[in-house]
Design a protein around this motif. Structure first.
Motif, PDB file in Angstrom:
ATOM      1  N   VAL A 110       5.665  -2.736 -10.815  1.00 48.39           N
ATOM      2  CA  VAL A 110       5.786  -1.679  -9.607  1.00 48.39           C
ATOM      3  C   VAL A 110       4.632  -1.114  -9.218  1.00 48.39           C
ATOM      4  O   VAL A 110       4.234  -1.093  -7.955  1.00 48.39           O
ATOM      5  N   GLN A 113       2.359  -3.745  -7.427  1.00 46.27           N
ATOM      6  CA  GLN A 113       3.260  -4.086  -5.913  1.00 46.27           C
ATOM      7  C   GLN A 113       2.647  -2.945  -4.979  1.00 46.27           C
ATOM      8  O   GLN A 113       2.448  -3.296  -4.058  1.00 46.27           O
ATOM      9  N   LEU A 143       7.786   2.679  -3.450  1.00 44.49           N
ATOM     10  CA  LEU A 143       7.331   2.187  -4.696  1.00 44.49           C
ATOM     11  C   LEU A 143       6.785   3.136  -5.600  1.00 44.49           C
ATOM     12  O   LEU A 143       7.204   3.065  -6.656  1.00 44.49           O
ATOM     13  N   GLN A 144       5.934   3.939  -5.134  1.00 47.06           N
ATOM     14  CA  GLN A 144       5.264   4.957  -6.254  1.00 47.06           C
ATOM     15  C   GLN A 144       4.987   6.392  -5.553  1.00 47.06           C
ATOM     16  O   GLN A 144       3.965   6.732  -5.124  1.00 47.06           O
TER      17      GLN A 144
END
Length: 246
Positions: A110, A113, A143-144
């Motif tokens: 993740v 990505q 995503l983060q």
């Protein structure tokens, strides 16, 4: 009750003017949920405030978790490790190698990505393909959401490219909350406040603007010479502007 409502309206305004825009939005939403004050003269103003912020994505913003994430440290030249893939491409202009590395990141964890989407966002920003950059920055944050760099870079992109100052202010607030020792985020926040002053002619943003740049200055390391120079130049511009306006 009316006095309490008036105090909350004032608090909503003060929170926003000081860059606490998330709290301002949530308080405004809570106030609108109370049907007791629908006839109050300020109720429509609060509705408009919420509508403006929701038009800028406030209702659908990713939410950071309690997970502790190691934040990126800015180098003395203003770069970040997460941008190294793009920096290598700029140096070589090897499209095939750049595409290969991005694909490898997209196939990874993740974190990898998110780094890929950030890399593509920065690439599209350089290419002046702003709509594509917006999408990639948003994907990196989704995503983060605990990574301050992605919030801060998105805010900086909007600030540099005449994007929404209201969205930029919300993004940079999150970057600061996630990494409150990075001077870059405060410098960007000050720039956004300056843009809001110029656009709205609302001088009430000035104290928060000056405070943001002062915090940026105090947090600079001895080696962050370029950022210190930028802050000093910005303060000079602000001083000249204030002499003309005030």
């Amino acid at each position: 009750m009316i006095k309490q409502f008036d105090e909350q309206v004032q608090q909503i305004n003060e929170l926003f003017l000081n860059g606490h825009v998330k709290e301002s939005y949530l308080l405004a939403k809570a106030l609108l949920a109370n049907s007791t004050f629908t006839d109050h003269e300020s109720f429509l103003t609060i509705q408009q405030h919420v509508a403006l912020l929701e038009a800028n994505g406030y209702a659908n913003m990713p939410v950071p978790t309690a997970e502790k994430v190691k934040q990126s440290v800015e180098r003395t030249d203003g770069s970040y490790p997460e941008r190294d893939v793009l920096a290598a491409y700029i140096g070589s202009e090897d499209d095939q190698q750049f595409g290969k590395v991005v694909d490898e990141l997209l196939a990874g964890s993740v974190e990898a990505q998110a780094n890929a989407y950030y890399t593509m966002a920065e690439f599209f920003a350089l290419a002046k393909e702003h709509d594509k950059a917006l999408v990639q920055y948003a994907e990196a944050i989704k995503l983060q959401p605990n990574k301050a760099l992605y919030w801060g870079a998105f805010a900086q992109f909007l600030s540099r490219n005449e994007g929404s100052s209201y969205l930029a202010l919300r993004l940079i607030e999150e970057a600061i909350q996630l990494d409150n020792m990075n001077p870059r985020w405060y410098y960007i926040q000050g720039n956004i406040f300056l843009q809001l002053v110029a656009a709205t002619k609302n001088l009430s943003y000035l104290p928060a603007l000056e405070d943001a740049w002062e915090k940026a200055k105090k947090r600079c390391s001895a080696k962050q010479v370029a950022l210190k120079v930028d802050i000093a130049k910005s303060n000079d511009v602000l001083s000249q502007w204030k002499k003309q306006m005030l």
